[in-house]
Design an enzyme around this catalytic site. Sequence first.
Site, short mmCIF file in Angstrom:
data_model
loop_
_atom_site.label_atom_id
_atom_site.label_comp_id
_atom_site.label_asym_id
_atom_site.label_seq_id
_atom_site.Cartn_x
_atom_site.Cartn_y
_atom_site.Cartn_z
CD GLN A 174 -23.57 20.75 16.37
OE1 GLN A 174 -23.24 21.48 17.29
NE2 GLN A 174 -23.37 21.07 15.10
N GLY A 206 -20.88 28.22 18.67
CA GLY A 206 -19.99 27.60 19.65
C GLY A 206 -20.02 26.08 19.66
N GLY A 244 -27.43 27.69 16.89
CA GLY A 244 -26.66 28.61 17.73
C GLY A 244 -25.17 28.47 17.50
N GLY A 277 -19.79 24.46 12.29
CA GLY A 277 -18.38 24.10 12.37
C GLY A 277 -18.14 22.86 13.19
CG PHE A 278 -18.53 22.04 16.75
CD1 PHE A 278 -17.61 21.39 17.57
CD2 PHE A 278 -18.48 23.43 16.67
CE1 PHE A 278 -16.66 22.11 18.29
CE2 PHE A 278 -17.54 24.16 17.38
CZ PHE A 278 -16.62 23.49 18.19
CB CYS A 331 -27.80 23.89 13.40
SG CYS A 331 -27.93 23.94 11.60
CG LEU A 332 -25.85 24.47 19.52
CD1 LEU A 332 -24.49 23.80 19.47
CD2 LEU A 332 -25.70 25.89 20.07
CD GLU A 337 -33.59 28.17 9.46
OE1 GLU A 337 -32.48 28.71 9.57
OE2 GLU A 337 -33.77 26.94 9.62
CG ASN A 378 -23.93 29.01 10.16
OD1 ASN A 378 -22.75 28.83 10.44
ND2 ASN A 378 -24.68 29.88 10.79
CG HIS A 397 -29.83 26.81 9.12
ND1 HIS A 397 -30.32 27.43 10.27
CD2 HIS A 397 -28.52 26.61 9.35
CE1 HIS A 397 -29.33 27.59 11.14
NE2 HIS A 397 -28.23 27.11 10.60
CB SER A 422 -25.35 30.01 13.80
OG SER A 422 -26.56 29.42 14.19
#
Length: 366
Positions: A261, A231, A229, A301-302, A257-258, A345, A299, A343, A51
């Site tokens: 999203q 980006g 992940g 940023g979006f 997370c990603l 985990e 973790n 997260h 990530s």
Amino acid sequence: MKYKQRKKALILLADGTIFYGKSIGKEGSAFGEVCFNTGTTGYQEIFTDPSYYGQLMVTTNAHIGNYGTKEADVESDSVKIAGLICKNFSFEYSRPGADMSLEDFFEKHNTLAISDVDTRALVSYIRDNGAMNAVISTEVDKIDELKAQLAEVPSMVGLELSSKVSTKEPYYFGDENATYKIAALDLGIKKNILRNLAARDAYIKVFPYNSKFEDLEAFNPDGYFLSNGPGDPEPLSDAIALAKEIISRDKPLFGICLGHQVIALANGISTYKMHHGHRGINHPVMNLVTGKGEITSQNHGFAINREETEAHNDIEITHVHLNDDTVAGIKMKNKNCFSVQYHPEAGPGPNDAVYLFDQFIENIQK
């Protein structure tokens, strides 16, 4: 330890601000988005977390490297950060179980790192001015050249990075005789996620980031997983289409997370780049279903748009971040689908949220 002559180094931010430090060993320059992690431990897991691909990591803990590195603690096959910025770098380490020093680990993975930086001032600056592109370099006399190169580095907004870290070919994890089969889409998956699924009697087949529903369905899985992940999630058109297909068939689906999203985007909820993101191992989250608080590893940023989520007829917000009220978890009211923006985990971090893996298995059992 013998005294080493260490070269002067710098951090040049996109807005022209410069901070100085010293190189750890490797010389040259590294470019990426500068961000910070507030964790007091777990630096090896952070550095190998996919990530963080394309990011220059500022660690707020004063000492980095003091317990060396251990092969078992990696979250992927290589260092994923673009480079490290820290205050005190420990060339010596004191951990009986360590395999090598962090200096040797960075040398093995060809990673640029600089220390002796005023990280308090740098983090305060990022908090006030937002995450931005930067370069760390030992070429301190080439400011104008570095500025020109930095101007060419693309913004994280609109940047698809899963293709840089995802597996190229499908692979298996766990015991093939396990009770449950899970198809996992690798957008930048961490090993500890796979360990947690395997520990719950699951056999996992991990697929490349751009796999189609038919690819995953051929494994005949009991459930589907969308990983974390790096980006911007919006360019991940294949993953969004895959999520839509899984949801339309009401298959058990879990996203982290990603992946969270991507599930939001599949439901027409937009995402946005945060001012400086959430990165650390002590982020407070409220579980709105149980009324209990959780200390979580984060973790990202979006984030997903809260107003659009609240207005969505088929979505329920299950978790919120207590520092800024951002959406930290959702579930679909009429489908077997849920996701979180943190997260469970850990690796590193607390284990308050590992129950989410149990919840996923329970959803499969239903």
